[in-house]
Design a protein around this motif. Structure first.
Motif, PDB file in Angstrom:
ATOM      1  N   ASN A 189      -0.910  -0.600  -8.240  1.00 59.74           N
ATOM      2  CA  ASN A 189      -1.874  -1.127  -7.272  1.00 59.74           C
ATOM      3  C   ASN A 189      -1.185  -2.212  -6.451  1.00 59.74           C
ATOM      4  OD1 ASN A 189      -1.957  -3.545  -8.888  1.00 59.74           O
ATOM      5  ND2 ASN A 189      -3.341  -2.465 -10.268  1.00 59.74           N
ATOM      6  N   ARG A 190      -1.925  -2.780  -5.496  1.00 60.16           N
ATOM      7  CA  ARG A 190      -1.354  -3.785  -4.605  1.00 60.16           C
ATOM      8  C   ARG A 190      -0.691  -4.936  -5.367  1.00 60.16           C
ATOM      9  NH1 ARG A 190      -4.478  -6.061   0.810  1.00 60.16           N
ATOM     10  NH2 ARG A 190      -4.080  -4.210   2.048  1.00 60.16           N
ATOM     11  N   GLN A 191      -1.440  -5.459  -6.352  1.00 60.60           N
ATOM     12  CA  GLN A 191      -0.936  -6.593  -7.141  1.00 60.60           C
ATOM     13  C   GLN A 191       0.390  -6.238  -7.807  1.00 60.60           C
ATOM     14  OE1 GLN A 191      -3.969  -7.462  -6.358  1.00 60.60           O
ATOM     15  NE2 GLN A 191      -4.890  -8.919  -7.786  1.00 60.60           N
ATOM     16  N   ASP A 192       0.400  -5.058  -8.417  1.00 61.20           N
ATOM     17  CA  ASP A 192       1.575  -4.578  -9.122  1.00 61.20           C
ATOM     18  C   ASP A 192       2.759  -4.429  -8.148  1.00 61.20           C
ATOM     19  OD1 ASP A 192       2.883  -3.484 -11.468  1.00 61.20           O
ATOM     20  OD2 ASP A 192       2.686  -1.500 -10.533  1.00 61.20           O
ATOM     21  N   ALA A 193       2.469  -3.947  -6.947  1.00 59.98           N
ATOM     22  CA  ALA A 193       3.527  -3.778  -5.947  1.00 59.98           C
ATOM     23  C   ALA A 193       4.131  -5.138  -5.568  1.00 59.98           C
ATOM     24  CB  ALA A 193       2.964  -3.097  -4.693  1.00 59.98           C
ATOM     25  N   PHE A 194       3.280  -6.155  -5.426  1.00 63.39           N
ATOM     26  CA  PHE A 194       3.794  -7.493  -5.120  1.00 63.39           C
ATOM     27  C   PHE A 194       4.641  -8.003  -6.276  1.00 63.39           C
ATOM     28  CE2 PHE A 194       0.938  -7.656  -1.535  1.00 63.39           C
ATOM     29  CZ  PHE A 194       1.567  -8.526  -0.672  1.00 63.39           C
ATOM     30  N   ARG A 229       7.630  -9.943  -4.253  1.00 61.91           N
ATOM     31  CA  ARG A 229       7.685 -11.391  -4.461  1.00 61.91           C
ATOM     32  C   ARG A 229       9.125 -11.892  -4.466  1.00 61.91           C
ATOM     33  NH1 ARG A 229       3.287 -12.605  -9.004  1.00 61.91           N
ATOM     34  NH2 ARG A 229       5.116 -12.640 -10.347  1.00 61.91           N
ATOM     35  N   PRO A 230       9.323 -13.215  -4.270  1.00 59.40           N
ATOM     36  CA  PRO A 230      10.679 -13.772  -4.338  1.00 59.40           C
ATOM     37  C   PRO A 230      11.377 -13.330  -5.623  1.00 59.40           C
ATOM     38  CG  PRO A 230       9.141 -15.465  -3.623  1.00 59.40           C
ATOM     39  CD  PRO A 230       8.316 -14.252  -3.945  1.00 59.40           C
ATOM     40  N   GLY A 231      12.650 -12.966  -5.466  1.00 56.91           N
ATOM     41  CA  GLY A 231      13.428 -12.527  -6.631  1.00 56.91           C
ATOM     42  C   GLY A 231      13.319 -11.034  -6.891  1.00 56.91           C
ATOM     43  N   ARG A 232      12.438 -10.343  -6.160  1.00 57.93           N
ATOM     44  CA  ARG A 232      12.236  -8.907  -6.360  1.00 57.93           C
ATOM     45  C   ARG A 232      12.989  -8.122  -5.282  1.00 57.93           C
ATOM     46  NH1 ARG A 232      10.863  -7.855 -11.441  1.00 57.93           N
ATOM     47  NH2 ARG A 232       9.771  -9.685 -12.221  1.00 57.93           N
ATOM     48  N   ASP A 243       0.824  -1.207   0.000  1.00 57.43           N
ATOM     49  CA  ASP A 243       0.000   0.000   0.000  1.00 57.43           C
ATOM     50  C   ASP A 243       0.865   1.267   0.000  1.00 57.43           C
ATOM     51  OD1 ASP A 243      -2.196  -1.618  -0.063  1.00 57.43           O
ATOM     52  OD2 ASP A 243      -2.728  -1.382   2.045  1.00 57.43           O
ATOM     53  N   LEU A 244       2.004   1.244   0.714  1.00 64.41           N
ATOM     54  CA  LEU A 244       2.900   2.408   0.711  1.00 64.41           C
ATOM     55  C   LEU A 244       3.497   2.624  -0.683  1.00 64.41           C
ATOM     56  CD1 LEU A 244       4.878   1.930   4.058  1.00 64.41           C
ATOM     57  CD2 LEU A 244       2.923   3.444   3.631  1.00 64.41           C
ATOM     58  N   LEU A 245       3.852   1.532  -1.338  1.00 60.48           N
ATOM     59  CA  LEU A 245       4.424   1.647  -2.683  1.00 60.48           C
ATOM     60  C   LEU A 245       3.420   2.268  -3.650  1.00 60.48           C
ATOM     61  CD1 LEU A 245       6.218  -1.822  -2.673  1.00 60.48           C
ATOM     62  CD2 LEU A 245       7.395   0.385  -2.961  1.00 60.48           C
ATOM     63  N   VAL A 246       2.143   1.937  -3.427  1.00 60.78           N
ATOM     64  CA  VAL A 246       1.092   2.519  -4.272  1.00 60.78           C
ATOM     65  C   VAL A 246       0.937   4.009  -3.951  1.00 60.78           C
ATOM     66  CG1 VAL A 246      -1.357   2.452  -4.868  1.00 60.78           C
ATOM     67  CG2 VAL A 246      -0.103   0.305  -4.524  1.00 60.78           C
ATOM     68  N   THR A 247       0.885   4.330  -2.648  1.00 59.49           N
ATOM     69  CA  THR A 247       0.760   5.737  -2.231  1.00 59.49           C
ATOM     70  C   THR A 247       1.862   6.594  -2.843  1.00 59.49           C
ATOM     71  OG1 THR A 247      -0.128   4.989  -0.128  1.00 59.49           O
ATOM     72  CG2 THR A 247       0.638   7.260  -0.207  1.00 59.49           C
ATOM     73  N   ASP A 248       3.079   6.064  -2.844  1.00 63.30           N
ATOM     74  CA  ASP A 248       4.224   6.828  -3.359  1.00 63.30           C
ATOM     75  C   ASP A 248       4.381   6.684  -4.873  1.00 63.30           C
ATOM     76  OD1 ASP A 248       4.560   7.346  -0.737  1.00 63.30           O
ATOM     77  OD2 ASP A 248       6.641   6.661  -0.590  1.00 63.30           O
TER      78      ASP A 248
END
Ligand code: AMP
Ligand code: MN
Ligand code: MN
Ligand code: MN
Length: 283
Positions: free
Chosen positions: A146-151, A156-159, A136-141
Protein backbone atom coordinates in the motif's frame (compact mmCIF):
# COMPACT_ATOMS: atom_id res chain seq x y z
CA UNK A 1 -17.46 24.26 9.28
CA UNK A 2 -14.00 25.33 8.20
CA UNK A 3 -11.23 23.34 6.52
CA UNK A 4 -8.00 25.15 5.68
CA UNK A 5 -5.88 22.32 4.17
CA UNK A 6 -6.99 20.10 1.26
CA UNK A 7 -5.63 18.66 -2.00
CA UNK A 8 -6.97 18.17 -5.52
CA UNK A 9 -5.72 16.69 -8.80
CA UNK A 10 -3.60 19.83 -9.22
CA UNK A 11 -1.17 17.86 -7.01
CA UNK A 12 -1.65 14.49 -5.28
CA UNK A 13 -5.36 14.66 -4.46
CA UNK A 14 -7.75 12.28 -6.18
CA UNK A 15 -10.66 14.71 -6.74
CA UNK A 16 -10.72 17.54 -9.26
CA UNK A 17 -10.99 21.01 -7.69
CA UNK A 18 -14.73 21.09 -8.56
CA UNK A 19 -15.38 17.62 -7.13
CA UNK A 20 -13.51 18.57 -3.96
CA UNK A 21 -15.59 21.73 -3.52
CA UNK A 22 -18.81 19.78 -4.13
CA UNK A 23 -17.81 17.18 -1.54
CA UNK A 24 -16.94 19.92 0.96
CA UNK A 25 -20.33 21.59 0.37
CA UNK A 26 -22.19 18.32 0.86
CA UNK A 27 -20.41 17.86 4.16
CA UNK A 28 -21.42 21.31 5.41
CA UNK A 29 -18.11 23.11 4.95
CA UNK A 30 -18.64 26.83 4.39
CA UNK A 31 -15.02 27.96 4.23
CA UNK A 32 -12.53 25.83 2.33
CA UNK A 33 -8.88 26.33 1.44
CA UNK A 34 -7.45 24.44 -1.53
CA UNK A 35 -3.76 23.95 -0.74
CA UNK A 36 -2.05 21.82 -3.37
CA UNK A 37 1.66 21.02 -3.23
CA UNK A 38 3.67 23.90 -4.71
CA UNK A 39 0.89 25.07 -7.02
CA UNK A 40 -2.16 27.31 -7.20
CA UNK A 41 -3.27 25.85 -10.55
CA UNK A 42 -6.50 24.41 -9.12
CA UNK A 43 -7.70 27.68 -7.60
CA UNK A 44 -9.58 29.23 -10.56
CA UNK A 45 -11.69 26.07 -11.07
CA UNK A 46 -12.31 25.71 -7.32
CA UNK A 47 -13.36 29.35 -7.11
CA UNK A 48 -15.91 29.00 -9.89
CA UNK A 49 -17.50 25.95 -8.27
CA UNK A 50 -17.42 27.52 -4.80
CA UNK A 51 -19.55 30.40 -6.04
CA UNK A 52 -22.31 27.89 -6.94
CA UNK A 53 -22.12 26.18 -3.56
CA UNK A 54 -22.06 29.12 -1.15
CA UNK A 55 -18.54 28.25 -0.06
CA UNK A 56 -15.92 30.88 0.70
CA UNK A 57 -12.93 29.53 -1.20
CA UNK A 58 -9.57 30.47 0.31
CA UNK A 59 -6.78 30.50 -2.28
CA UNK A 60 -3.90 28.51 -0.84
CA UNK A 61 -0.88 26.32 -1.50
CA UNK A 62 1.18 23.90 0.57
CA UNK A 63 4.72 24.96 -0.16
CA UNK A 64 7.71 22.67 0.43
CA UNK A 65 10.50 24.39 2.36
CA UNK A 66 14.01 23.47 3.46
CA UNK A 67 15.01 23.90 7.07
CA UNK A 68 18.14 22.39 8.62
CA UNK A 69 18.39 19.93 5.70
CA UNK A 70 14.86 18.75 6.36
CA UNK A 71 11.64 19.41 4.47
CA UNK A 72 8.81 21.34 6.09
CA UNK A 73 5.40 22.12 4.62
CA UNK A 74 4.19 25.70 4.84
CA UNK A 75 0.57 26.36 3.97
CA UNK A 76 -0.03 29.80 2.48
CA UNK A 77 -3.63 31.04 2.78
CA UNK A 78 -5.45 34.01 1.27
CA UNK A 79 -2.97 34.31 -1.59
CA UNK A 80 -3.02 36.64 -4.54
CA UNK A 81 -2.35 33.85 -7.03
CA UNK A 82 -1.00 36.28 -9.59
CA UNK A 83 1.62 37.86 -7.38
CA UNK A 84 4.93 37.63 -9.31
CA UNK A 85 7.08 36.85 -6.24
CA UNK A 86 4.84 33.92 -5.39
CA UNK A 87 4.44 32.61 -8.93
CA UNK A 88 8.18 32.99 -9.56
CA UNK A 89 8.94 30.94 -6.46
CA UNK A 90 6.37 28.27 -7.29
CA UNK A 91 7.69 27.99 -10.85
CA UNK A 92 11.15 27.14 -9.51
CA UNK A 93 9.75 24.55 -7.11
CA UNK A 94 7.79 23.01 -9.99
CA UNK A 95 10.93 22.78 -12.11
CA UNK A 96 12.64 21.05 -9.19
CA UNK A 97 9.70 18.62 -8.93
CA UNK A 98 10.15 17.74 -12.62
CA UNK A 99 13.87 16.92 -12.42
CA UNK A 100 13.35 15.14 -9.13
CA UNK A 101 10.58 13.00 -10.67
CA UNK A 102 12.93 11.95 -13.47
CA UNK A 103 15.62 11.02 -10.91
CA UNK A 104 13.17 9.09 -8.75
CA UNK A 105 11.90 7.18 -11.80
CA UNK A 106 15.48 6.30 -12.76
CA UNK A 107 16.14 4.99 -9.25
CA UNK A 108 12.93 3.01 -9.14
CA UNK A 109 13.69 1.45 -12.54
CA UNK A 110 16.55 -0.36 -10.81
CA UNK A 111 14.14 -2.07 -8.47
CA UNK A 112 11.81 -3.04 -11.30
CA UNK A 113 9.38 -0.16 -11.86
CA UNK A 114 8.88 0.25 -15.61
CA UNK A 115 8.37 3.63 -17.27
CA UNK A 116 7.90 5.35 -13.92
CA UNK A 117 8.25 8.88 -15.26
CA UNK A 118 5.76 8.50 -18.10
CA UNK A 119 3.24 6.78 -15.89
CA UNK A 120 3.65 9.26 -13.02
CA UNK A 121 3.13 12.07 -15.50
CA UNK A 122 -0.02 10.44 -16.83
CA UNK A 123 -1.49 9.86 -13.39
CA UNK A 124 -0.60 13.41 -12.33
CA UNK A 125 -2.62 14.53 -15.37
CA UNK A 126 -0.72 17.78 -15.78
CA UNK A 127 -0.68 18.46 -12.03
CA UNK A 128 2.41 18.42 -9.84
CA UNK A 129 4.16 15.04 -9.60
CA UNK A 130 4.70 14.00 -5.99
CA UNK A 131 6.16 10.95 -4.29
CA UNK A 132 2.56 9.79 -3.75
CA UNK A 133 2.24 9.22 -7.50
CA UNK A 134 5.26 6.91 -7.42
CA UNK A 135 3.90 5.20 -4.31
CA UNK A 136 0.67 4.39 -6.16
CA UNK A 137 2.62 2.96 -9.13
CA UNK A 138 4.65 0.76 -6.80
CA UNK A 139 1.40 -0.57 -5.37
CA UNK A 140 -0.10 -1.14 -8.84
CA UNK A 141 2.98 -3.14 -9.85
CA UNK A 142 2.82 -5.11 -6.59
CA UNK A 143 6.22 -3.86 -5.52
CA UNK A 144 4.54 -2.55 -2.34
CA UNK A 145 1.41 -3.52 -0.42
CA UNK A 146 0.00 0.00 0.00
CA UNK A 147 1.01 3.66 -0.10
CA UNK A 148 2.52 3.59 3.40
CA UNK A 149 4.50 0.47 2.60
CA UNK A 150 5.78 2.04 -0.63
CA UNK A 151 7.06 5.08 1.29
CA UNK A 152 8.64 2.90 3.94
CA UNK A 153 10.40 0.59 1.51
CA UNK A 154 11.33 2.86 -1.37
CA UNK A 155 10.60 6.55 -1.00
CA UNK A 156 11.85 7.64 2.40
CA UNK A 157 15.39 8.92 3.08
CA UNK A 158 17.87 6.06 2.95
CA UNK A 159 15.62 4.01 0.63
CA UNK A 160 16.42 3.17 -3.02
CA UNK A 161 13.92 5.58 -4.62
CA UNK A 162 14.77 8.53 -2.41
CA UNK A 163 16.29 11.61 -3.96
CA UNK A 164 17.28 14.51 -1.73
CA UNK A 165 15.46 17.67 -2.73
CA UNK A 166 16.54 21.21 -2.06
CA UNK A 167 13.43 23.27 -1.69
CA UNK A 168 13.44 27.02 -1.10
CA UNK A 169 14.53 28.11 2.36
CA UNK A 170 11.88 28.40 5.06
CA UNK A 171 12.28 32.18 5.43
CA UNK A 172 12.00 32.69 1.66
CA UNK A 173 8.81 30.64 1.43
CA UNK A 174 7.25 32.71 4.22
CA UNK A 175 8.33 35.87 2.38
CA UNK A 176 6.66 34.73 -0.88
CA UNK A 177 3.43 34.08 1.00
CA UNK A 178 3.55 37.52 2.60
CA UNK A 179 4.40 39.16 -0.73
CA UNK A 180 1.18 37.63 -2.09
CA UNK A 181 -0.79 39.09 0.83
CA UNK A 182 -1.18 35.68 2.46
CA UNK A 183 -0.82 34.10 5.88
CA UNK A 184 1.90 31.50 6.52
CA UNK A 185 0.88 28.39 8.46
CA UNK A 186 3.25 25.67 9.66
CA UNK A 187 1.51 22.49 8.47
CA UNK A 188 1.05 19.34 10.60
CA UNK A 189 3.80 19.94 13.21
CA UNK A 190 3.57 16.27 14.24
CA UNK A 191 3.90 15.06 10.67
CA UNK A 192 7.68 15.22 10.39
CA UNK A 193 8.70 12.47 12.76
CA UNK A 194 10.58 14.95 14.96
CA UNK A 195 11.30 14.56 18.66
CA UNK A 196 9.66 17.09 21.00
CA UNK A 197 12.89 19.09 21.18
CA UNK A 198 13.17 19.26 17.38
CA UNK A 199 9.52 20.17 17.05
CA UNK A 200 9.94 23.08 19.45
CA UNK A 201 13.07 24.24 17.58
CA UNK A 202 11.10 24.10 14.34
CA UNK A 203 8.24 26.20 15.74
CA UNK A 204 10.75 28.72 17.14
CA UNK A 205 12.50 28.97 13.75
CA UNK A 206 9.14 29.37 12.01
CA UNK A 207 8.12 32.20 14.37
CA UNK A 208 11.56 33.79 14.02
CA UNK A 209 11.12 33.79 10.22
CA UNK A 210 7.81 35.72 10.62
CA UNK A 211 5.45 32.76 10.29
CA UNK A 212 1.90 33.52 11.39
CA UNK A 213 0.12 30.36 12.52
CA UNK A 214 0.47 26.67 13.39
CA UNK A 215 -1.86 24.00 12.13
CA UNK A 216 -3.01 22.68 15.47
CA UNK A 217 -5.83 20.39 14.37
CA UNK A 218 -5.52 18.05 11.36
CA UNK A 219 -7.42 15.01 10.18
CA UNK A 220 -5.03 12.77 12.10
CA UNK A 221 -3.93 14.84 15.12
CA UNK A 222 -4.71 13.52 18.60
CA UNK A 223 -6.16 15.66 21.38
CA UNK A 224 -2.84 15.36 23.21
CA UNK A 225 -0.88 16.59 20.15
CA UNK A 226 -3.34 19.44 19.71
CA UNK A 227 -2.81 20.64 23.26
CA UNK A 228 0.97 20.48 22.78
CA UNK A 229 0.67 22.50 19.57
CA UNK A 230 -1.58 24.97 21.39
CA UNK A 231 1.18 25.43 23.95
CA UNK A 232 3.73 25.93 21.14
CA UNK A 233 1.44 28.51 19.51
CA UNK A 234 0.96 30.49 22.72
CA UNK A 235 4.67 30.51 23.48
CA UNK A 236 5.37 32.21 20.14
CA UNK A 237 2.18 34.25 19.74
CA UNK A 238 1.05 32.31 16.71
CA UNK A 239 -2.53 31.84 15.55
CA UNK A 240 -4.07 28.37 15.48
CA UNK A 241 -5.21 26.84 12.20
CA UNK A 242 -7.16 23.70 11.36
CA UNK A 243 -7.21 21.61 8.20
CA UNK A 244 -7.96 17.98 7.39
CA UNK A 245 -5.19 17.48 4.77
CA UNK A 246 -7.78 15.58 2.74
CA UNK A 247 -6.36 13.85 -0.35
CA UNK A 248 -8.83 11.18 -1.40
CA UNK A 249 -12.18 9.54 -0.57
CA UNK A 250 -10.16 6.31 -0.32
CA UNK A 251 -8.65 7.64 2.90
CA UNK A 252 -11.79 6.54 4.72
CA UNK A 253 -10.37 7.55 8.12
CA UNK A 254 -10.31 11.21 7.15
CA UNK A 255 -12.64 13.54 5.27
CA UNK A 256 -13.04 17.15 4.18
CA UNK A 257 -14.17 19.27 7.12
CA UNK A 258 -13.61 16.51 9.66
CA UNK A 259 -11.27 18.33 12.00
CA UNK A 260 -11.70 19.64 15.54
CA UNK A 261 -11.92 23.34 16.44
CA UNK A 262 -8.66 24.81 17.78
CA UNK A 263 -8.45 24.81 21.59
CA UNK A 264 -9.99 27.84 23.32
CA UNK A 265 -6.71 29.12 24.72
CA UNK A 266 -5.39 29.86 21.22
CA UNK A 267 -6.52 32.60 18.84
CA UNK A 268 -8.05 30.89 15.80
CA UNK A 269 -6.71 32.00 12.46
CA UNK A 270 -9.27 34.11 10.61
CA UNK A 271 -8.83 34.54 6.87
CA UNK A 272 -10.54 37.53 5.35
CA UNK A 273 -13.32 36.77 2.90
CA UNK A 274 -12.05 36.46 -0.64
CA UNK A 275 -13.12 39.16 -3.06
CA UNK A 276 -16.55 38.11 -4.36
CA UNK A 277 -16.70 36.80 -7.90
CA UNK A 278 -18.23 39.53 -9.90
CA UNK A 279 -21.17 38.41 -12.05
CA UNK A 280 -21.53 41.70 -13.80
CA UNK A 281 -18.00 42.34 -14.95
CA UNK A 282 -17.90 44.60 -17.99
CA UNK A 283 -17.78 42.60 -21.19
P1 AMP B 1 6.44 15.11 -2.00
O1 AMP B 1 6.04 16.52 -1.64
O2 AMP B 1 6.49 14.88 -3.46
O3 AMP B 1 7.69 14.68 -1.28
O4 AMP B 1 5.27 14.18 -1.49
C1 AMP B 1 4.82 14.36 -0.20
C2 AMP B 1 3.45 13.73 -0.07
O5 AMP B 1 3.57 12.33 0.01
C3 AMP B 1 2.77 14.13 1.23
O6 AMP B 1 2.03 15.29 1.08
C4 AMP B 1 1.86 12.98 1.50
O7 AMP B 1 0.67 13.15 0.77
C5 AMP B 1 2.60 11.81 0.93
N1 AMP B 1 3.35 11.05 1.97
C6 AMP B 1 4.51 11.36 2.56
N2 AMP B 1 4.90 10.40 3.43
C7 AMP B 1 3.95 9.45 3.38
C8 AMP B 1 3.75 8.19 4.04
N3 AMP B 1 4.63 7.72 4.92
N4 AMP B 1 2.65 7.48 3.72
C9 AMP B 1 1.75 7.95 2.83
N5 AMP B 1 1.88 9.11 2.18
C10 AMP B 1 2.94 9.86 2.45
MN1 MN C 1 0.20 15.18 -0.33
MN1 MN D 1 2.10 18.09 4.07
MN1 MN E 1 -1.17 18.46 2.63
Amino acid sequence: MIDLHTHSTASDGHLSPSALVARAASRGVHRLALTDHDTVAGIPEARRTAADHDIALVAGAEISASWERRTLHIVGLGLDIEDPTLTGGLNRQQAERETRAADIAERLARIGLNNGLGRARTSAGGGQITRSHFADLLVTDRLARNRQDAFKRYLRPGRPGYRRTVWAELADVIDWIHAAGGTAVLAHPFGYGFSGAWRRRMVAAFAEANGDAIEICTGVSTVEQESQSARDARRHDLFGSKGSDFHSPEQFWLDVGRVRAVPHNVVPLAIADPAPLSNDAPA
